[in-house]
Design an enzyme around this catalytic site. Structure first.
Site, PDB file in Angstrom:
ATOM      1  N   SER A 138       0.865  -1.173   0.000  1.00  0.00           N
ATOM      2  CA  SER A 138       0.000   0.000   0.000  1.00  0.00           C
ATOM      3  C   SER A 138       0.903   1.224   0.000  1.00  0.00           C
ATOM      4  O   SER A 138       2.078   1.136   0.393  1.00  0.00           O
ATOM      5  CB  SER A 138      -0.875   0.011   1.259  1.00  0.00           C
ATOM      6  OG  SER A 138      -1.478   1.280   1.459  1.00  0.00           O
ATOM      7  N   TYR A 151      -3.161  -1.376  10.203  1.00  0.00           N
ATOM      8  CA  TYR A 151      -2.994  -1.437   8.752  1.00  0.00           C
ATOM      9  C   TYR A 151      -1.637  -0.878   8.341  1.00  0.00           C
ATOM     10  O   TYR A 151      -0.924  -1.482   7.525  1.00  0.00           O
ATOM     11  CB  TYR A 151      -4.115  -0.657   8.074  1.00  0.00           C
ATOM     12  CG  TYR A 151      -4.117  -0.774   6.568  1.00  0.00           C
ATOM     13  CD1 TYR A 151      -4.650  -1.902   5.951  1.00  0.00           C
ATOM     14  CD2 TYR A 151      -3.588   0.230   5.771  1.00  0.00           C
ATOM     15  CE1 TYR A 151      -4.652  -2.020   4.563  1.00  0.00           C
ATOM     16  CE2 TYR A 151      -3.579   0.122   4.389  1.00  0.00           C
ATOM     17  CZ  TYR A 151      -4.113  -0.998   3.788  1.00  0.00           C
ATOM     18  OH  TYR A 151      -4.106  -1.115   2.417  1.00  0.00           O
TER      19      TYR A 151
END
Length: 252
Positions: A138, A151
């Site tokens: 990401s 995350y």
């Protein structure tokens, strides 16, 4: 690039399906791994075509990972390309409010799942003498983001695993890279929007777009194009890299 055997975890999700479609359109066979049979069946119906194999599997469970690798080998004798793609957002909470169990769940899927995939696919690719692996990281693998500690931590870890695996596997003609998407129009992004502005996802969506130089969300298909390149022989001298698919967010 045709007649390749392509293994995709998180295969029923938006990015997983887009990667699968890119390969199916180019004459390859895809093996989709996901947690629920119903979601896999829906993905197969959505994608169409005959060159799709479905495997119910849990990326956090080592025995399950061994099984999805073994079943792929039993059926096709090889794994040419592996997309280590399964992941979740987890709850949007600051560090002081995030339960350890919630943190553990995020890390288990996003990081341990990637680790186990690498652990059990790399030996098969070593036996073959080649292979390409693409992890889904990401753009948050480079930065912090308030309210997403699990995350963020998990995707930083994926970046480290990608670089380490690339160095370990290079002598066996195996490439390991990662895509680093951001603000992609999927269910995961919709979940973030709903958490940021409950009942008014459009409101938080417009705010998120203001932080993207292109001024819009990306599509799963745009991520899949980059993932396809990294998996293919067109990227034959690319390994240990992180490819941003974020509309310029990292350049800002």
């Amino acid at each position: 690039m045709t007649d390749k055997i392509v293994l995709i975890t998180g295969g029923a999700g938006g990015i997983g399906q887009a990667i699968a479609k890119e390969h199916l359109d180019n004459g390859n066979t895809v093996v989709l791994v996901d947690l629920k049979k119903e979601a896999l069946n829906a993905a197969k119906n959505n994608l169409g075509g005959d060159n799709i194999e479905l495997i119910v599997g849990d990326v956090t469970d080592e025995d399950s990972v061994k099984k999805y690798v073994a079943r792929t080998i039993e059926k096709f004798d090889r794994i040419d390309i592996f997309y280590n793609n399964a992941g979740i957002n987890g709850p949007l909470k600051p560090i002081k409010e995030l339960d350890k169990s919630e943190f553990d769940t995020i890390m288990s899927i996003n990081t341990t799942g990637v680790f186990l995939g690498l652990k059990h696919v790399i030996p098969q690719m070593e036996n073959q003498g080649y292979g390409s692996i693409v992890n889904t990281a990401s753009n948050t693998a480079y930065i912090g983001s308030a309210g997403m500690p699990g995350y963020i931590a998990s995707k930083h870890a994926v970046a480290g695993l990608t670089k380490t695996a690339a160095l370990e596997a290079a002598e066996h003609n195996i490439r390991v890279n990662a895509i680093a998407p951001a603000a992609i129009d999927t269910d995961m992004l919709a979940d973030i929007q709903n958490n940021l502005s409950p009942g008014e996802p459009e409101k938080s969506g417009e705010a998120l777009k203001q932080g993207i130089p292109f001024g819009r969300f990306g599509t799963p298909e745009e991520v899949a194009k980059v993932a396809y390149f990294l998996g293919s022989d067109a990227a034959s001298f690319v390994t240990g890299s992180m490819y941003n698919v974020d509309g310029g967010m990292q350049a800002d």
